[in-house]
Design an enzyme around this catalytic site. Structure first.
Site, PDB file in Angstrom:
ATOM      1  N   GLY A 190      -4.485  -4.205  -3.972  1.00  0.00           N
ATOM      2  CA  GLY A 190      -5.652  -3.313  -3.965  1.00  0.00           C
ATOM      3  C   GLY A 190      -4.853  -2.246  -4.365  1.00  0.00           C
ATOM      4  N   HIS A 191      -4.754  -1.559  -5.656  1.00  0.00           N
ATOM      5  CA  HIS A 191      -3.830  -0.350  -6.261  1.00  0.00           C
ATOM      6  C   HIS A 191      -4.909   0.681  -6.682  1.00  0.00           C
ATOM      7  CE1 HIS A 191      -0.538  -3.471  -7.282  1.00  0.00           C
ATOM      8  NE2 HIS A 191      -0.736  -3.542  -6.041  1.00  0.00           N
ATOM      9  N   ASP A 213       0.758  -1.150   0.096  1.00  0.00           N
ATOM     10  CA  ASP A 213       0.084   0.095  -0.075  1.00  0.00           C
ATOM     11  C   ASP A 213       0.779   1.308   0.046  1.00  0.00           C
ATOM     12  OD1 ASP A 213      -2.310  -1.483   0.262  1.00  0.00           O
ATOM     13  OD2 ASP A 213      -2.153  -1.572   2.404  1.00  0.00           O
ATOM     14  N   LYS A 232       1.882   2.518  -5.096  1.00  0.00           N
ATOM     15  CA  LYS A 232       2.455   1.520  -6.186  1.00  0.00           C
ATOM     16  C   LYS A 232       1.337   2.066  -7.656  1.00  0.00           C
ATOM     17  CE  LYS A 232       2.522  -2.340  -4.468  1.00  0.00           C
ATOM     18  NZ  LYS A 232       2.024  -2.081  -2.938  1.00  0.00           N
ATOM     19  N   GLN A 252       1.926  -6.135  -3.434  1.00  0.00           N
ATOM     20  CA  GLN A 252       2.379  -6.334  -1.968  1.00  0.00           C
ATOM     21  C   GLN A 252       3.724  -5.469  -1.818  1.00  0.00           C
ATOM     22  OE1 GLN A 252       1.292  -9.494  -3.513  1.00  0.00           O
ATOM     23  NE2 GLN A 252      -0.689  -8.582  -2.676  1.00  0.00           N
TER      24      GLN A 252
HETATM   25  P1  GDP Z   1      -0.960   0.438  -3.610  1.00  0.00           P
HETATM   26  O1  GDP Z   1      -1.467  -0.926  -3.226  1.00  0.00           O
HETATM   27  O2  GDP Z   1       0.780   0.607  -3.285  1.00  0.00           O
HETATM   28  O3  GDP Z   1      -0.997   0.691  -4.939  1.00  0.00           O
HETATM   29  O4  GDP Z   1      -1.330   1.530  -2.431  1.00  0.00           O
HETATM   30  P2  GDP Z   1      -2.979   1.866  -2.447  1.00  0.00           P
HETATM   31  O5  GDP Z   1      -3.747   2.213  -3.547  1.00  0.00           O
HETATM   32  O6  GDP Z   1      -3.480   0.502  -1.780  1.00  0.00           O
HETATM   33  O7  GDP Z   1      -3.009   2.742  -0.958  1.00  0.00           O
HETATM   34  C1  GDP Z   1      -2.385   4.152  -1.502  1.00  0.00           C
HETATM   35  C2  GDP Z   1      -3.533   4.999  -1.060  1.00  0.00           C
HETATM   36  O8  GDP Z   1      -3.047   6.458  -0.975  1.00  0.00           O
HETATM   37  C3  GDP Z   1      -4.421   5.155  -2.287  1.00  0.00           C
HETATM   38  O9  GDP Z   1      -5.737   5.497  -1.788  1.00  0.00           O
HETATM   39  C4  GDP Z   1      -3.898   6.488  -3.057  1.00  0.00           C
HETATM   40  O10 GDP Z   1      -5.014   7.072  -3.668  1.00  0.00           O
HETATM   41  C5  GDP Z   1      -3.474   7.263  -2.013  1.00  0.00           C
HETATM   42  N1  GDP Z   1      -1.941   7.918  -2.423  1.00  0.00           N
HETATM   43  C6  GDP Z   1      -1.066   7.832  -3.168  1.00  0.00           C
HETATM   44  N2  GDP Z   1      -0.231   8.771  -3.106  1.00  0.00           N
HETATM   45  C7  GDP Z   1      -0.652   9.835  -2.614  1.00  0.00           C
HETATM   46  C8  GDP Z   1      -0.178  11.103  -1.892  1.00  0.00           C
HETATM   47  O11 GDP Z   1       1.137  11.374  -2.355  1.00  0.00           O
HETATM   48  N3  GDP Z   1      -0.764  11.585  -0.900  1.00  0.00           N
HETATM   49  C9  GDP Z   1      -2.020  11.200  -0.442  1.00  0.00           C
HETATM   50  N4  GDP Z   1      -2.381  12.104   0.309  1.00  0.00           N
HETATM   51  N5  GDP Z   1      -2.684  10.111  -0.925  1.00  0.00           N
HETATM   52  C10 GDP Z   1      -2.005   9.165  -1.931  1.00  0.00           C
HETATM   53  P1  IMO Z   2      -0.913  -4.164  -2.242  1.00  0.00           P
HETATM   54  O1  IMO Z   2      -0.602  -4.570  -3.850  1.00  0.00           O
HETATM   55  C1  IMO Z   2      -1.073  -4.552   1.937  1.00  0.00           C
HETATM   56  C2  IMO Z   2      -1.036  -8.605   3.484  1.00  0.00           C
HETATM   57  C3  IMO Z   2      -2.208  -9.033   4.248  1.00  0.00           C
HETATM   58  C4  IMO Z   2      -1.636 -10.297   5.462  1.00  0.00           C
HETATM   59  C5  IMO Z   2      -0.530 -10.652   4.354  1.00  0.00           C
HETATM   60  C6  IMO Z   2      -0.954 -12.154   3.893  1.00  0.00           C
HETATM   61  O2  IMO Z   2      -2.099  -3.265  -2.280  1.00  0.00           O
HETATM   62  O3  IMO Z   2       0.281  -3.347  -1.645  1.00  0.00           O
HETATM   63  P2  IMO Z   2      -2.448 -12.831   1.843  1.00  0.00           P
HETATM   64  O4  IMO Z   2      -3.801 -12.518   1.743  1.00  0.00           O
HETATM   65  O5  IMO Z   2      -1.478 -12.131   0.597  1.00  0.00           O
HETATM   66  O6  IMO Z   2      -1.948 -14.098   2.094  1.00  0.00           O
HETATM   67  O7  IMO Z   2      -2.020 -11.907   3.221  1.00  0.00           O
HETATM   68  O8  IMO Z   2      -0.447  -9.917   3.412  1.00  0.00           O
HETATM   69  N1  IMO Z   2      -1.221  -8.087   2.213  1.00  0.00           N
HETATM   70  C7  IMO Z   2      -1.219  -6.761   2.098  1.00  0.00           C
HETATM   71  N2  IMO Z   2      -1.079  -5.740   2.675  1.00  0.00           N
HETATM   72  N3  IMO Z   2      -1.180  -4.392   0.549  1.00  0.00           N
HETATM   73  C8  IMO Z   2      -1.280  -5.615  -0.001  1.00  0.00           C
HETATM   74  O9  IMO Z   2      -1.291  -5.348  -1.415  1.00  0.00           O
HETATM   75  C9  IMO Z   2      -1.447  -6.658   0.561  1.00  0.00           C
HETATM   76  N4  IMO Z   2      -1.642  -8.003   0.182  1.00  0.00           N
HETATM   77  C10 IMO Z   2      -1.747  -8.852   1.191  1.00  0.00           C
HETATM   78  O10 IMO Z   2      -2.734  -8.232   4.838  1.00  0.00           O
HETATM   79  O11 IMO Z   2      -0.953  -9.471   6.303  1.00  0.00           O
HETATM   80 MG    MG Z   3      -2.857  -1.707  -1.626  1.00  0.00          MG
END
Ligand code: GDP
Ligand code: IMO
Ligand code: MG
Length: 434
Positions: A40-41, A13, A16, A224
């Site tokens: 979840g991106h 999270d 990416k 991840q």
């Molecule tokens: P990922 O799994 O690495 O793609 O990250 P996620 O999408 O799960 O979580 C990142 C969250 O932060 C998302 O809701 C993005 O919209 C948000 N986000 C990304 N970059 C920024 C930033 O620079 N500032 C803020 N406030 N939110 C951001």
């Molecule tokens: P993105 O791509 C954050 C965590 C789960 C748990 C561990 C194992 O959005 O960054 P799993 O279901 O993969 O066997 O769970 O990994 N986990 C993540 N945490 N972002 C993710 O993906 C994750 N995918 C798995 O919460 O701790």
């Molecule tokens: Mg994510």
């Protein structure tokens, strides 16, 4: 510019999705290489918000090819649901997506097995996303998994599926966790997905290597993060795939000699969802403040993310494992209101000070972070697009992270949208992606 890997260097999270979406403009292909719909991106394009799970982020850019590599595990129901969502938004998925015939197929029975391993008394609960990811990779490694190519061939699928289900049912009954998996209904449902997926399935190993031979550029999108990597993360509190840079090669069949750069994405702080060690977790009000300001709730499960401070030894470890060329720091704006921003610069273990992150959960439980407190900047950075416009103390904070991690800071994200970004001019990152 040829093959660039973009990965998270913390526990996922990191942002990416935003970063890959932004940089993918200059690439021909975006390829996912591991994980499944546990990812979840989140990507914002103007007013529109997309949460991509299995789909490579490049799917959002017209004219790009999005590839799901052999290292990914695919729940066809989840993939089809995502295709429907994207098609409703006007994206021609069938034209833009290619799916590896070697990728493994995730079944409802995998979720049943996971429920068992997560819920059984005496077992360590990992706090997974409950998507069945681990058990699907277990079947892959045990050489009894079902691959996309098997799914496309009716007789092969029937034989393999029925065989696998017999085994799963026997285990479930023996462990007294049997839930009627409705074998025939699931088989039919999966057979129903085949014609929708078939036009996109191919040998993506050939596709990617030929494309690169022809001068096409590929961005390899990690899911991840490094600390969730099956080998290099905080085992057993990890996911079941190779989330670090090395996974890009095994998960796509593209050799290391074709990778020309690795970009690491990190938050200006750190978060973790699920169980496991987290040395710099802020268990006080500061953790809540980060969670609220950063909206730190899981995009897949909605769980509150655990929040804490940037960890330099962890980032240095990730830099080493991944061979980072450049760092992207996201969510700087989330720290705008803090009086002080602690950064972990090492750990104390008994009377000793250590500068490396320990490799076992036991040792991780014995360390205490050593912090250096940097003054907060107390002014708004949200949406700032030029480095010069950042408050001096925010620049000091970023310079501190760059110096202590030993990795160039090439890009800073100041908001979720594409244009809320600073790419440092003259940086290595600029050469790699622009
Ligand atoms: P990922 O799994 O690495 O793609 O990250 P996620 O999408 O799960 O979580 C990142 C969250 O932060 C998302 O809701 C993005 O919209 C948000 N986000 C990304 N970059 C920024 C930033 O620079 N500032 C803020 N406030 N939110 C951001
Ligand atoms: P993105 O791509 C954050 C965590 C789960 C748990 C561990 C194992 O959005 O960054 P799993 O279901 O993969 O066997 O769970 O990994 N986990 C993540 N945490 N972002 C993710 O993906 C994750 N995918 C798995 O919460 O701790
Ligand atoms: Mg994510």
């Amino acid at each position: 510019m040829a093959g660039i890997v973009c990965i998270g260097i913390q526990w996922g999270d990191e942002g990416k999705g935003k970063v890959v979406d932004l940089f993918s403009e200059r690439f021909d292909i975006v390829a996912r290489y591991q994980g499944g719909h546990n990812a979840g991106h989140t990507v914002f394009i103007g007013e529109r918000k997309f949460i991509l799970k299995l789909m490579p982020t490049g799917i959002l850019r017209p004219g790009k090819l999005a590839v799901i590599g052999n290292g990914v595990v695919i729940d066809p129901a989840a993939l089809v649901a995502e295709m429907d969502m994207l098609e409703a938004a006007g994206i021609d998925v069938t034209r833009s997506l290619r799916i590896s015939n070697r990728a493994h197929v995730l079944l409802p029975a995998h979720r049943m097995m996971e429920k068992m391993s997560e819920g059984r008394p005496g077992r360590v609960s990992i706090g997974t996303t409950s998507r069945g990811i681990g058990p699907c990779y277990e079947d892959k490694t045990a050489r009894r998994g079902i691959r996309v190519a098997d799914l496309l061939d009716r007789d092969t699928f029937r034989a393999k599926y029925d065989d696998l289900m017999q085994e799963k049912i026997a285990i479930a009954q023996a462990l007294d966790i049997y839930e009627d998996p409705d074998v025939a209904r699931v088989r039919e449902m999966y057979e129903g997905f085949v014609e929708r997926l078939r036009p996109m399935v191919c040998d993506t190993v050939l596709l990617l290597n030929r494309a690169m031979q022809d001068g096409k550029s590929v961005m390899f999108e990690g899911a991840q993060g490094t600390m969730l990597d099956i080998d290099h993360g905080t085992y057993p509190f990890v996911t079941s795939s190779s989330a670090s840079a090395g996974g890009a090669c095994t998960g796509t069949g593209v050799p290391p000699t074709r990778i020309s750069g690795v970009i690491g994405v990190a938050k200006a702080y750190i978060t973790r969802v699920g169980g496991g060690p987290f040395p710099t977790e802020a268990l006080d009000g500061a953790g809540d403040q980060i969670r609220q300001r950063g909206n730190e709730f899981g995009s897949v499960t909605g769980r509150p993310r655990r929040c804490g401070w940037f960890d330099i030894p962890l980032a240095r470890y990730a830099a080493e494992i991944n061979g980072l060329d450049s760092l992207v720091i996201t969510k700087l704006d989330v720290l705008d209101e803090f009086d002080n921003v602690p950064v972990c610069v090492g750990y104390r273990r008994g009377k000793q000070t250590v500068s490396e992150i320990p490799s076992t959960v036991g040792e991780l439980g014995e360390i205490e972070p050593v912090y250096e407190c940097l003054p907060g900047w107390k002014s708004e950075t949200f949406g700032v697009r030029s480095y010069d416009e950042l408050p001096p103390k925010a620049k000091d904070y970023l310079a501190f992270l760059e110096n202590r991690t030993g990795v160039e800071l090439g890009c800073i994200s100041t908001g979720p949208e594409r244009n809320q970004t600073i790419v440092k001019s003259g940086s290595r990152l600029e050469k790699l992606v622009l």
